[in-house]
Design a protein around this motif. Structure first.
Motif, PDB file in Angstrom:
ATOM      1  N   LEU A 174       0.821  -1.206   0.000  1.00 22.74           N
ATOM      2  CA  LEU A 174       0.000   0.000   0.000  1.00 22.74           C
ATOM      3  C   LEU A 174       0.860   1.263   0.000  1.00 22.74           C
ATOM      4  O   LEU A 174       0.437   2.318  -0.448  1.00 22.74           O
ATOM      5  N   PHE A 217      -7.240  -4.227  -1.734  1.00 29.58           N
ATOM      6  CA  PHE A 217      -8.274  -3.321  -1.244  1.00 29.58           C
ATOM      7  C   PHE A 217      -9.613  -4.023  -1.062  1.00 29.58           C
ATOM      8  O   PHE A 217     -10.417  -3.648  -0.215  1.00 29.58           O
ATOM      9  N   ARG A 274      -6.596   4.571  -0.204  1.00 29.16           N
ATOM     10  CA  ARG A 274      -7.539   4.178  -1.227  1.00 29.16           C
ATOM     11  C   ARG A 274      -7.524   5.181  -2.380  1.00 29.16           C
ATOM     12  O   ARG A 274      -7.464   4.806  -3.545  1.00 29.16           O
TER      13      ARG A 274
END
Ligand code: ADP
Ligand code: MG
Length: 737
Positions: free
Chosen positions: A33, A173, A201
């Motif tokens: 991430l 995700f 995100r």
């Protein structure tokens, strides 16, 4: 569901996880991430075949029309040729030795193809050679993924294309629990920062550039806080140690020195001097950076501080980056102190001290004596090279460390020095640099120090003018350079000629890295193309050409890192005494060398040096009453990066302005070392150039947090941010500029 600490192979397939670990050193969900897109391609940037141009790296979505395999005609092996169609045009693909390919690239299948556009054959037809491909196969899901309005483009490798990363991130995700946010809610609301989960995100999956920018700002805060917390804790840790208090003494050496000073101090020197005097008298260590233009008189400031320490009965050590400079410092300190610096000798003053010089090339006996003087305390001031003093010398009672001209001296080295004092105390540390440091760099690389600056030069200094001499376009100008030197010498002045390399018999081989050659690292590599790949000019080659040609009859001497220390010292001494007209040298003369009668500095292959090096070098002239001239000789054509740097140096002598310009000209990756080379590392989004305000705010926030919660016990998330950063290759970006 998945958390950021889960290993990747628990969330995505083992095969992808292994590939990602191998290629990117990314192992956990959290690592992935934090592997942010490098940029975002508009969907339209999936290039239509009709608009391909040779040389471009493109990604094309198309349908396979045909694919066949055959043996190659001239060589062993097979060749595969495919034709793809994007609805408007067709394009040829060529692969080698993939004889199974026709079974994969079946007509009618849809795929993404990525590669470089080349031309081939008489018809100069466009094609992609050995493109990577990703089958879409009417997979509505994948097709949708790659038809998004914005496609994230990840730092990728040959074997791990961006689109594979994109698919893995998406998978992650789908399963991700919102991660815990390391930034306290209060800080987030104060600076209007997104929550971590939302920011991650958006940065990976948003279709809106504004939303991505907002997310990036939040993620930059994570990076800035990690750095600033680390530094704030270092500052606090350093400042909370006990230090040898060195209050000034009336009628001591410092007072005697001031009385004998042949000039009046500038206002800046006085002001900084008073500040240092107060800090040295304190119970906690001073940790201060003193910036000031070349020639602004930092050494005098440092010497006065050192004498205060000696007056308090302790020792001060002065570290120089090279032997030449260490010897010069010792010489000028002895000269300035006169009878006060000759303790134990005939005719010394009553309270005199001794100055010991310690360099690698001292004869064994002199070295032994110097070591003894340091250990016994007989030498109040010890001068030496960084390399030597750092690990071998013991002091009777070290009160202060002065590091001169130290732009290659990092946070950890300073920490090591602080650890040198006796009984848990830390000596006072004064770091001096003539390399002006942009504010953001001062807040990071030197973030463990408080900063002072000398802004004015002592009066009566003549200006330096700088000119770029483009011998590529105007070869005749080189003769004018030599004539100019001859004129100066005829007028009684002296000159430097600097080359990027030493040269000599083993001209082809690398010059040996040594204490004094460590700095001789020309900006090099990326410039190799600009001078046709020829070897950079060498001192030993040039000096013989000059001696036989344009400068025949002048007293020319070479100075470089390969000379034994004694010889270097002797050369410097006779140059200082005016017995040498022209010093042909490597960058050993870069820092600190002070010969006021030298007026011309010629820098050969100047494009090979960095901006701050050039600025340092030119600071060697214009140190007396005569105006200085710096000639930057280059054959780099206009418009090249090397030439741009030279123009910047010629355009201003304001070091601070230049430092800012330098930051703009260099890719920031260079400033931060290997940080931006695509490897996993602490700073990915944060830019020293563009994020100065953010860094400043983070510094403040970090300082406040550490004041109330030094161990960050109430903020485990922050503690971890900082710890991760430190693990990260020992936070190498803190170590070098
Ligand atoms: P820096 O280390 O900042 O490059 P130095 O301390 O070596 O500068 O000083 C450069 C020269 O200027 C030295 O010769 C020094 O003696 C001289 N100098 C320093 N301060 C003053 C002053 N206030 N007035 C005149 N000359 C000075
Ligand atoms: Mg100096």
């Amino acid at each position: 569901m998945a958390g950021v600490d889960d290993p990747l192979d628990r969330v995505i397939g083992a095969k992808s996880a292994t590939l990602i670990a191998e290629q990117l050193d990314v192992r956990t969900v959290g690592d992935l991430l934090r592997h942010y897109p490098r940029r975002y391609a508009d969907q339209g940037q999936l290039t239509p075949i009709a608009s391909l141009t040779p040389g471009e790296d493109v990604t094309v979505v198309a349908e396979i029309r045909s694919c066949s395999s055959r043996p190659m005609q001239q060589k062993k092996g097979t060749i595969q040729q495919a034709v793809i169609f994007d609805g408007t045009r067709t394009l040829n693909l060529t692969f080698f030795n993939q004889h199974r390919l026709p079974r994969v690239l079946l007509p009618g299948r849809q795929a993404l193809f990525a590669g470089r556009v080349t031309r081939y054959g008489k018809a100069r037809t466009l094609q992609l050679t050995h493109p990577r491909y990703q089958l879409l196969d009417g997979d509505a899901d994948k097709l949708a993924e790659f038809s998004r309005a914005l496609i994230p483009v990840y730092p990728a490798t040959k074997d791990l294309p961006s689109w594979t990363i994109q698919l893995c991130v998406r998978q992650v995700f789908d399963l991700l629990d919102d991660p815990e946010d390391p930034l306290p809610a209060e800080l987030r609301s104060q600076h209007r920062l997104l929550e971590l989960g939302a920011a991650l995100r958006a940065v990976h999956r948003s279709d809106d550039r504004a939303a991505i920018a907002t997310a990036q700002r939040r993620l930059k805060w994570d990076e800035a806080m990690a750095v600033q917390l680390t530094l704030a804790r270092r500052r606090q840790e350093a400042a909370s140690r006990p230090a040898p208090a060195c209050p000034p003494r009336d009628g001591g050496l410092a007072a005697a020195f001031d009385a004998a000073l042949p000039f009046t101090l500038t206002a800046g020197q006085r002001e900084v001097g008073e500040l240092l005097a107060v800090e040295l008298a304190g119970e906690h260590p001073m940790n201060r950076l003193l910036q000031g233009e070349v020639g602004s008189g930092k050494t005098v400031v440092a010497l006065r501080a050192m004498l205060q320490v000696v007056d308090a009965g302790r020792q001060a050590v002065l570290l120089a980056p090279t032997e030449v400079l260490a010897a010069q410092h010792a010489r000028s300190l002895r000269a300035m102190l006169g009878e006060h610096g000759r303790a134990g000798e005939l005719g010394s003053a009553e309270q005199a001290t001794r100055i010991a010089l310690l360099t690698g090339s001292l004869p064994a006996r002199a070295r032994k004596q110097a070591l003894l003087d340091a250990a016994s305390g007989a030498a109040g001031i010890v001068v030496g090279t960084h390399a030597l003093i750092q690990d071998r010398v013991s002091f009777a009672d070290l009160g202060m460390v002065v590091v001169d001209e130290q732009h290659r001296f990092g946070v950890e080295q300073r920490d090591a020095l602080r650890a040198r004092a006796v009984d848990d105390t830390s000596p006072h540390v004064l770091v001096m640099t003539a390399t002006p440091i942009p504010r953001t760099v001062a807040m990071t690389v030197y973030g463990d120090l408080e900063v002072s600056a000398l802004h004015e030069l002592p009066s009566g200094r003549a200006p330096i003018s700088t000119t770029v001499v483009p011998v590529g376009d105007k070869p005749g100008w080189l003769q004018r350079v030599w004539r100019r030197i001859a004129e100066e010498v005829a007028g009684g002045r002296q000159a430097y000629v600097v080359c990027p390399r030493i040269g000599g018999e083993d001209a082809a081989s690398e010059d040996p890295p040594g204490e004094d050659t460590a700095g001789e690292d020309p900006a090099g590599e990326d410039e190799a193309g600009e001078d046709g790949g020829r070897a950079p000019l060498a001192v030993l080659d040039l000096i013989s050409q000059l001696a036989e040609g344009p400068l025949a009859g002048l007293r020319l001497v070479a100075l470089h890192g390969r000379l034994p220390g004694n010889d270097k010292d002797a050369v410097m001494r006779s140059f200082t005494a005016g017995e040498i007209d022209v010093l042909v040298a490597t960058t050993v003369v870069e820092v600190g060398v002070d010969v006021p009668n030298a007026t011309v500095m010629v820098i050969m292959d100047a494009q090979r040096f960095g901006v701050s090096q050039l600025h340092q070098l030119r600071g060697r002239v214009g140190r007396g009453a005569h105006p200085g001239l710096c000639l930057l000789v280059t054959d780099s054509p206009e418009g090249t990066a090397g030439r741009e740097r030279l123009d910047a140096v010629a355009a201003t002598t304001d070091g601070f302005e230049l430092a800012q310009r330098d930051l703009e000209l260099r890719r920031e990756g260079d400033v931060l070392g290997a940080v931006q080379s695509g490897r996993r590392s602490g700073l990915k989004l944060l830019s020293l150039l563009r994020d100065a305000d953010l860094i400043g705010q983070a510094r403040q926030a970090a300082q406040q947090l550490v004041e109330t919660d030094p161990d960050l016990t109430a903020h485990p998330g922050l503690a971890r941010l900082a710890a991760d950063l430190l693990d990260d290759q020992r936070a190498q970006f803190l170590e070098k500029v």
